[in-house]
Write an enzyme that holds these catalytic residues in place. Structure first.
Site, PDB file in Angstrom:
ATOM      1  N   HIS A   1       1.577   4.230  -3.080  1.00  0.00           N
ATOM      2  CA  HIS A   1       1.455   5.700  -3.021  1.00  0.00           C
ATOM      3  C   HIS A   1       2.603   6.347  -3.808  1.00  0.00           C
ATOM      4  CE1 HIS A   1      -1.897   6.584  -0.376  1.00  0.00           C
ATOM      5  NE2 HIS A   1      -1.418   5.888   0.634  1.00  0.00           N
TER       6      HIS A   1
ATOM      7  N   GLU B   1      -6.092   6.967  -1.472  1.00  0.00           N
ATOM      8  CA  GLU B   1      -6.121   5.763  -0.639  1.00  0.00           C
ATOM      9  C   GLU B   1      -6.623   4.550  -1.399  1.00  0.00           C
ATOM     10  OE1 GLU B   1      -4.990   4.803   2.289  1.00  0.00           O
ATOM     11  OE2 GLU B   1      -3.946   6.694   2.102  1.00  0.00           O
TER      12      GLU B   1
ATOM     13  N   HIS C   1       0.831  -1.204   0.000  1.00  0.00           N
ATOM     14  CA  HIS C   1       0.000   0.000   0.000  1.00  0.00           C
ATOM     15  C   HIS C   1       0.873   1.265   0.000  1.00  0.00           C
ATOM     16  CE1 HIS C   1      -3.510   2.509   1.260  1.00  0.00           C
ATOM     17  NE2 HIS C   1      -2.562   3.190   1.894  1.00  0.00           N
ATOM     18  N   GLU C   2       1.871   1.298   0.877  1.00  0.00           N
ATOM     19  CA  GLU C   2       2.717   2.498   0.986  1.00  0.00           C
ATOM     20  C   GLU C   2       3.561   2.706  -0.278  1.00  0.00           C
ATOM     21  OE1 GLU C   2       2.294   4.685   3.270  1.00  0.00           O
ATOM     22  OE2 GLU C   2       0.893   3.440   4.378  1.00  0.00           O
TER      23      GLU C   2
HETATM   24 ZN   LIG Z   1      -2.406   5.265   2.449  1.00  0.00          ZN
END
Ligand SMILES: [Zn+2]
Length: 263
Positions: A125, A183, A121-122
């Protein structure tokens, strides 16, 4: 110069500053990769001066998971991975190839697949240029001036704001959560990333349930404006068949990470 030419020129400028995320959303990116990576490098350096890091088996474990995930980014570059001694369940990835994981996260991400969920997830980004988008949006407003002025030194409020925009926050810097769109993009891309690395994507559901249970006593600030856990889990479920396919392909291709979590 006619108004029409003027319009054409400003349109060109806008188009030049616009790019697309991997999911096809258009975004404002005023900075070159080199500029934004440099901001990430400086922020990570600064962060390391403020918080103690942890080595040994814990760092080996986190690096094992992180390197398996980042190997799937296709950049061919190796990412710097540090574990910080901090009880809050937080992690971040920065442009320029840096990953920070707090020891507190390892209480919530209970196995390698759950940890890969957070790191996927990170890192997503970063791959989706969310930092560039955030700094650019900020720079387009008046308060952006202080951000840019302090970009070199990262001292003072502008510097803290910049670090927040890049994706750090909470402990050091001003907390600036990612938007809902960013997100869900990171969820989508991150799930595929972990699956392609050979981590079981079904663990993402467990991870967010753990997060929810953990945040009832003390909500991690960085999650406060994230989508609700229920919405997030629904989104992940909707993509699970596709992610499982990627996961099985990865396992068949011999990507079977076995990172040893210290006891
Ligand atoms: Zn996030």
């Amino acid at each position: 110069m006619t108004l029409r030419t003027l319009g054409a020129i400003s349109l060109t400028l806008v188009l030049a500053a616009c790019s697309q995320t991997p999911t096809g959303r258009s975004q404002l990116t005023l900075f070159s990769d080199q500029e934004i990576n440099q901001m990430g490098d400086q922020s990570f350096q600064q962060y390391q001066q403020k918080l103690p890091t942890v080595g040994g088996a814990t760092a080996d474990y986190v690096q094992c998971v992180a390197h398996a995930v980042t190997a799937q980014t296709g950049s061919g570059e190796s990412w710097e991975v540090k574990v910080f001694k901090d009880d809050s369940a937080n992690a971040f990835a920065l442009p320029g190839g840096h990953i920070g994981v707090n020891t507190g996260l390892l209480q919530v991400a209970k196995n390698q697949n759950q940890l890969a969920t957070v790191l996927g997830h990170e890192v997503a980004h970063v791959l989706a240029h969310h930092a560039n988008e955030r700094v650019s949006t900020q720079a387009a407003t008046q308060t952006g001036l202080s951000v840019l002025q302090s970009a070199a030194g990262l001292e003072g409020q502008g510097g803290q704001q910049l670090m927040g925009l890049l994706g750090m926050g909470a402990k050091y810097g001003i907390l600036m959560p990612f938007s809902r769109k960013q997100e869900s993009e990171a969820d989508t891309l991150g799930l595929n990333l972990m699956a392609r690395a050979g981590f079981d994507p079904r663990a993402s559901i467990d991870l967010w349930k753990n997060m929810e249970a953990n945040s009832q006593s003390q909500p991690p600030v960085w999650l406060s404006t994230h989508p609700s856990h229920g919405q997030r889990i629904d989104g992940l479920q909707a993509q699970m068949d596709q992610a499982l396919q990627l996961y099985r392909q990865a396992r068949d291709a011999g990507r079977t990470p076995d990172c040893q979590r210290p006891g």
